[in-house]
Design a protein around this motif. Structure first.
Motif, PDB file in Angstrom:
ATOM      1  N   ILE A 223      35.454  46.440  83.824  1.00  0.00           N
ATOM      2  CA  ILE A 223      35.038  45.465  83.151  1.00  0.00           C
ATOM      3  C   ILE A 223      33.437  44.563  83.849  1.00  0.00           C
ATOM      4  CG2 ILE A 223      35.500  43.075  82.020  1.00  0.00           C
ATOM      5  CD1 ILE A 223      38.002  43.618  83.336  1.00  0.00           C
ATOM      6  N   ASP A 233      31.582  31.337  84.198  1.00  0.00           N
ATOM      7  CA  ASP A 233      32.277  32.671  83.257  1.00  0.00           C
ATOM      8  C   ASP A 233      32.737  33.462  83.470  1.00  0.00           C
ATOM      9  OD1 ASP A 233      30.767  31.735  80.670  1.00  0.00           O
ATOM     10  OD2 ASP A 233      29.007  32.796  81.076  1.00  0.00           O
ATOM     11  N   ARG A 235      35.167  33.086  85.439  1.00  0.00           N
ATOM     12  CA  ARG A 235      35.968  33.141  85.547  1.00  0.00           C
ATOM     13  C   ARG A 235      37.289  33.175  84.669  1.00  0.00           C
ATOM     14  NH1 ARG A 235      37.159  26.920  89.112  1.00  0.00           N
ATOM     15  NH2 ARG A 235      36.493  28.007  91.228  1.00  0.00           N
ATOM     16  N   GLN A 236      36.538  32.833  83.283  1.00  0.00           N
ATOM     17  CA  GLN A 236      36.891  32.887  81.915  1.00  0.00           C
ATOM     18  C   GLN A 236      37.519  34.466  81.749  1.00  0.00           C
ATOM     19  OE1 GLN A 236      34.335  31.154  78.506  1.00  0.00           O
ATOM     20  NE2 GLN A 236      35.684  31.967  76.927  1.00  0.00           N
ATOM     21  N   CYS A 237      36.216  35.137  82.132  1.00  0.00           N
ATOM     22  CA  CYS A 237      36.786  37.014  81.808  1.00  0.00           C
ATOM     23  C   CYS A 237      37.768  37.089  82.748  1.00  0.00           C
ATOM     24  CB  CYS A 237      35.706  37.529  82.221  1.00  0.00           C
ATOM     25  SG  CYS A 237      35.417  39.110  82.243  1.00  0.00           S
ATOM     26  N   ASP A 239      40.509  34.764  83.465  1.00  0.00           N
ATOM     27  CA  ASP A 239      41.689  34.778  82.813  1.00  0.00           C
ATOM     28  C   ASP A 239      42.431  35.940  81.706  1.00  0.00           C
ATOM     29  OD1 ASP A 239      41.575  31.952  84.531  1.00  0.00           O
ATOM     30  OD2 ASP A 239      41.068  31.482  83.057  1.00  0.00           O
ATOM     31  N   THR A 240      41.404  35.883  80.212  1.00  0.00           N
ATOM     32  CA  THR A 240      41.563  36.814  79.902  1.00  0.00           C
ATOM     33  C   THR A 240      42.483  38.258  80.556  1.00  0.00           C
ATOM     34  OG1 THR A 240      39.588  36.526  78.493  1.00  0.00           O
ATOM     35  CG2 THR A 240      40.174  38.579  77.825  1.00  0.00           C
ATOM     36  N   HIS A 241      41.961  38.209  81.608  1.00  0.00           N
ATOM     37  CA  HIS A 241      42.593  39.543  82.010  1.00  0.00           C
ATOM     38  C   HIS A 241      43.554  39.068  83.472  1.00  0.00           C
ATOM     39  CE1 HIS A 241      38.914  41.443  80.524  1.00  0.00           C
ATOM     40  NE2 HIS A 241      39.370  42.196  80.574  1.00  0.00           N
ATOM     41  N   GLU A 242      44.814  38.867  83.319  1.00  0.00           N
ATOM     42  CA  GLU A 242      44.723  37.703  83.892  1.00  0.00           C
ATOM     43  C   GLU A 242      44.842  38.374  85.621  1.00  0.00           C
ATOM     44  OE1 GLU A 242      48.926  39.553  82.911  1.00  0.00           O
ATOM     45  OE2 GLU A 242      48.553  37.515  80.903  1.00  0.00           O
TER      46      GLU A 242
END
Length: 358
Positions: A223, A233, A235-237, A239-242
Motif C-alpha cells: 500500500i 493520514d 492512521r486513517q489509511c 484504519d481502512t486496512h484494519e
C-alpha cells in the motif's frame, strides 16, 4: 493465590555507582541513568574503529527518530547548534529521557501526547541581555503548559541555576540557515561536540516513530505511503486496512506528582529549598484538610505552593502570598496533633515556622 511482587527481589549492588538496591536476579543497575552511563563508558573503552562503525551504522537512522526531530526543531529555532554546548553523551541521553518523561507526564489522547506539560527553559533560548539559554537537562524544567506560557522569556534572578552562554561566544561556523537539512545540522553538532556526540549516537537505542512503523506495515501490504504523508493520514489509511497502531489514552499526571519529581531531579530534598520538597511531598501523600472559615481551601493552597515551586525551580522570585494564603500555609505546615494533644510521629524533620515566610 496472588504472587508477591517483591518475593523475587534481592539486595544487589549497582555495577556502575555501587549503591545498594533491590532488584531481580538479572538486574545489574539501580536506574536507567546508571545503565546508560555504563553503556557509554563501555563504548569509550572500545577500540576507536569499533566505535566509529557503531556511529556510522546508527547516524542515518537516528535522524528519523522522534528525539532527533525534536533536536532539529530546537536547533533551527535557536539558529545555532551552540545551544548544545557543554553536553556530554550522558547529558544527551538524559535530555532524551527528559523528553520522554514530559510526554508521559502529559498523558496521551489517541496515542498522541496531550501537551499538558512543557519542557520550560530556565535561561530562555531567545537571546536577552547578552545571554542565550542552552538545550541541556540542567536548563529545562518540566512544568504545566499554562505556567510555561505565562513565564515566557523571563530570566532567572537567582544565581547558580540553569545553563547559558554569552551571545559574544557564539561562532558563525556553528550557525544554521533555514536551508540546512537534518544531516547538515547534525554534522555541525558532531563538529561542535566531537567524540561526545559520537558516543551518544553509538549508544542510543534507535526506535522508529509511529509514522515510520505505519509506513513499514503499509509497505508490507503493498500500500502506497509517501514520506510526506502525515501521521493522521497514515492512521486513517491503517484504519481502512484494519492495521493496529499505538492509540493509548491515559490522563496526565497531577501537578503535585510532576513537581515532586522535578524537585528530586534538581536535588532539592536538601538545602535551601528543601522545605518545598517537604511541602509537595505532604501534598502528595498526606491526608490533610483546612477546616477553617475565611481561609483558602485545599485546592487553593495546592495552587499557591505549586506556583511557588515552579518559580523556585526556574530561579525566579515566587509570587507574593496573600494574608489568607499565608495563614492557610502556616496551618498546613504545622504537624497534626492527636486527640491526646501529643504531636504525631513525623517521618521527616520540620523547619521552624518562621522559615515558612519566604
Amino acid at each position: 493465590m496472588a504472587r508477591n511482587p517483591h518475593k523475587e527481589l534481592s539486595s544487589k549492588e549497582c555495577k556502575h555507582c555501587t549503591k545498594a538496591f533491590l532488584g531481580r536476579s538479572n538486574k545489574q543497575y539501580c536506574s536507567d541513568k546508571c545503565a546508560t552511563a555504563a553503556r557509554v563508558n563501555k563504548h569509550r573503552k572500545q577500540k576507536t574503529d569499533s566505535g566509529v562503525r557503531k556511529y556510522v551504522k546508527k547516524a542515518d537512522r537516528f535522524e528519523q527518530t522522534s528525539f532527533a526531530l525534536y533536536l532539529y526543531k530546537e536547533l533551527k529555532r535557536a539558529g545555532t547548534v551552540q545551544i548544545l554546548q557543554g553536553n556530554t553523551a550522558e547529558s544527551l541521553h538524559e535530555l532524551s529521557r527528559l523528553k520522554r518523561q514530559c510526554s508521559r507526564h502529559s498523558g496521551y489522547d489517541s496515542g498522541k501526547p496531550t501537551g499538558a506539560y512543557h519542557q520550560c527553559h530556565i535561561w530562555p533560548v531567545k537571546p536577552i541581555n547578552g545571554r542565550i539559554g542552552l538545550l541541556h537537562p540542567e536548563n529545562l524544567v518540566i512544568a504545566p503548559r499554562p505556567f510555561n506560557l505565562a513565564h515566557g522569556a523571563k530570566q532567572p534572578t537567582r544565581l547558580g541555576v540553569g545553563r547559558f552562554i554569552s551571545t559574544f561566544a557564539l561562532l558563525e561556523t556553528h550557525n544554521l540557515s533555514s536551508h540546512d537539512t537534518a544531516a547538515q545540522v547534525f554534522q555541525k553538532v558532531k563538529r561542535l561536540l566531537g567524540q561526545e556526540w559520537v558516543a551518544f549516537i553509538a549508544t542510543f537505542t534507535v526506535q522508529q516513530t509511529q509514522a515510520q512503523q505505519l509506513r513499514a506495515q503499509l509497505k508490507k501490504l503493498n500500500i502506497a505511503a509517501p514520506t510526506d504523508m502525515s501521521l493522521d493520514d497514515l492512521r486513517q489509511c491503517a484504519d481502512t486496512h484494519e492495521i493496529p497502531y499505538f492509540s493509548a489514552n491515559f490522563s496526565a499526571n497531577s501537578p503535585v506528582d510532576v513537581a515532586l519529581s522535578e524537585l528530586v531531579r534538581f536535588g532539592h530534598e536538601v538545602g535551601e529549598f528543601s522545605i518545598y520538597h517537604r511541602w509537595v511531598y505532604d501534598l502528595h501523600f498526606a491526608d490533610w484538610s483546612l477546616d477553617c472559615v475565611d481561609l483558602p481551601d485545599r485546592e487553593q493552597v495546592e495552587a499557591c505552593l505549586l506556583n511557588e515551586t515552579w518559580a523556585i525551580l526556574h530561579g525566579v522570585a515566587p509570587p507574593k502570598r496573600s494574608q489568607q494564603e499565608q495563614a492557610a500555609i502556616v496551618l498546613f505546615a504545622v504537624p497534626k496533633t492527636s486527640e491526646t494533644g501529643q504531636k504525631e510521629q513525623e517521618t521527616r524533620p520540620r523547619e521552624d515556622l518562621e522559615d515558612i515566610v519566604l
